[in-house]
Design a protein around this motif. Structure first.
Motif, mmCIF file in Angstrom:
data_model
loop_
_atom_site.group_PDB
_atom_site.id
_atom_site.type_symbol
_atom_site.label_atom_id
_atom_site.label_comp_id
_atom_site.label_asym_id
_atom_site.label_seq_id
_atom_site.Cartn_x
_atom_site.Cartn_y
_atom_site.Cartn_z
ATOM 1 N N ASP A 298 0.850 -1.191 0.000
ATOM 2 C CA ASP A 298 0.000 0.000 0.000
ATOM 3 C C ASP A 298 0.890 1.246 0.000
ATOM 4 O OD1 ASP A 298 -1.688 2.104 0.510
ATOM 5 O OD2 ASP A 298 -2.706 1.170 2.204
ATOM 6 N N PRO A 299 0.753 2.123 -0.992
ATOM 7 C CA PRO A 299 1.664 3.272 -1.105
ATOM 8 C C PRO A 299 1.373 4.404 -0.122
ATOM 9 C CG PRO A 299 0.036 3.351 -2.856
ATOM 10 C CD PRO A 299 -0.189 2.047 -2.119
ATOM 11 N N THR A 300 0.315 4.270 0.694
ATOM 12 C CA THR A 300 -0.029 5.347 1.636
ATOM 13 C C THR A 300 1.125 5.642 2.587
ATOM 14 O OG1 THR A 300 -2.323 4.584 1.550
ATOM 15 C CG2 THR A 300 -1.759 6.138 3.300
ATOM 16 N N LEU A 301 1.796 4.598 3.068
ATOM 17 C CA LEU A 301 2.972 4.751 3.916
ATOM 18 C C LEU A 301 4.196 4.218 3.177
ATOM 19 C CD1 LEU A 301 1.647 3.430 7.372
ATOM 20 C CD2 LEU A 301 1.824 5.816 6.615
ATOM 21 N N THR A 302 5.346 4.844 3.422
ATOM 22 C CA THR A 302 6.578 4.314 2.849
ATOM 23 C C THR A 302 7.004 3.083 3.642
ATOM 24 O OG1 THR A 302 8.013 5.607 4.291
ATOM 25 C CG2 THR A 302 7.280 6.654 2.242
ATOM 26 N N GLU A 305 8.392 4.146 6.940
ATOM 27 C CA GLU A 305 7.360 4.440 7.937
ATOM 28 C C GLU A 305 6.741 3.147 8.474
ATOM 29 O OE1 GLU A 305 5.884 8.791 6.234
ATOM 30 O OE2 GLU A 305 5.126 6.938 5.329
ATOM 31 N N ARG A 306 6.580 2.186 7.599
ATOM 32 C CA ARG A 306 6.007 0.908 8.057
ATOM 33 C C ARG A 306 6.949 0.203 9.031
ATOM 34 N NH1 ARG A 306 1.352 -0.098 5.789
ATOM 35 N NH2 ARG A 306 0.831 0.976 3.862
#
Length: 372
Positions: A298-302, A305-306
């Protein structure tokens, strides 16, 4: 007034990726009885019924119907279930409906499996004759010749033949009308969904050449031929159909495996794969498909960040073995040793000093191994 919909049967978790299964004319959702329960382990499976078949109302289809009419009924059902995008597999007329869906609503069809079907069904004449006779005489005369087309050798599925006998003649004839007018040979190249064509080598109704024509014309299409299968392959050869569909639907698992290797490293994933057994295979598929194929992609978080989120969650729950693995992953995702230390210090405030103390010990060991 509530809109009348085609009947359906849903299986599997509602949060799982949806998979719609379409029947052959004259059959019910029972056609999928030996396949759908296994697919529902990892999918939200919805088997739909043709009008006048199974529990679907006959008045949902009329004389002169087209494949587009049937496809619209499927879209309305999907809308009612809150399903926007779905994988689709269908047999015979069900496969034709799938091609119609992929052409008319390409944004909704994630992948397509066309089973014992065709881009055309031999011209209008035979279907018009069959429709006219069914309207005159009912369904009884169809049973014997249909059994020879549906099944190879001595195999018979009495329940499906009973479904044929119970089908509404007018609705069956209208489905014949749709088959008579269906021909998308000139448009196969427009289908963008990842496509699998499955042929029964003993199928007299839609021989392998029909499926080969689809596989040759649709971009990104593959062909599987099943020995010993006639027209209703999911009933006669369920294990083979199930295996082909699992491989086809496993696009998320394949992507997930690639991401899993990128984040955790080949050595770790190879060890996990080597330990896999029949008992753990479904769990490994679950991890690859959902954790790595959907969440980590999912590109919402890098990925950086994950890693921050994952380290915190693992400390909070005391999963120290997993923590060591994800400290290594965090370094690969761009976190410095100082940033990892800052994350663990933050967990001391919100997860407790003992949890952070254990986490620091694990992280220090991993970082020392890395520098050493």
């Amino acid at each position: 007034m509530t809109e009348k919909l085609i009947d359906h049967r849903a299986e599997g978790p509602t949060s799982a990726p949806p998979l719609l299964l379409g029947p052959s004319v004259g059959t019910s959702s029972a056609l999928w009885d030996k396949v759908a329960p296994e697919l529902s382990v990892t999918r939200r499976v919805v088997r739909w019924e043709l009008p006048g078949h199974g529990g679907s109302a006959a008045e949902l289809i009329r004389a002169g119907a087209t494949m587009a009419d049937l496809a619209e009924l499927v879209v309305r059902l999907a809308d009612s279930l809150g399903i926007e995008r779905f994988a689709y597999a269908g047999v015979s007329i069900g496969g034709a409906v799938g091609m119609e869906l992929a052409l008319r609503w390409p944004e909704r069809v994630e992948s397509l499996a066309v089973i014992c079907s065709s881009a055309h069904f031999g011209g209008a004449g035979p279907w018009e004759e069959r429709a006219a006779r069914v309207r005159r005489e009912g369904m009884g005369w169809l049973l014997e010749p249909t059994a020879g087309r549906w099944f190879a050798g001595e195999f018979r599925e009495p329940g499906l033949l009973a479904d044929l006998a119970a089908t509404d003649p007018g609705a069956y004839a209208a489905c014949c009308d749709a088959l008579a007018s269906f021909d998308v040979r000139g448009r196969l190249g427009e289908i963008r969904a990842r496509t699998l064509a499955i042929a029964g080598r003993e199928d007299p109704a839609t021989p392998p050449a029909h499926l080969r024509e689809i596989a040759d014309a649709v971009p990104r299409a593959a062909l599987v031929e099943l020995p010993g299968a006639a027209h209703l392959a999911p009933a006669q050869c369920p294990e083979a159909v199930l295996g082909a569909l699992r491989a086809h639907l496993g696009g998320g698992a394949s992507l997930g495996m690639a991401v899993r290797r990128q984040v955790l490293g080949d050595a770790h994933v190879d060890r996990a794969q080597a330990r896999q057994s029949a008992f753990t295979a479904r769990f490994q598929d679950f991890i690859s498909r959902y954790a790595w194929g959907e969440i980590w992609t999912d590109p919402t978080l890098t990925r950086r960040e994950r890693s921050l989120v994952t380290l915190t969650a693992l400390v909070a729950h005391g999963h120290l073995d997993e923590l060591a693995m994800h400290v290594r992953a965090a370094r690969g995702n761009g976190l410095s040793a100082e940033e990892i230390g800052a994350v663990l210090l933050q967990t001391a405030v919100y997860c407790g000093v003992p949890a952070a103390n254990a986490a620091f010990a694990v992280a220090q060991r991993v970082l020392e191994e890395e520098t050493g």
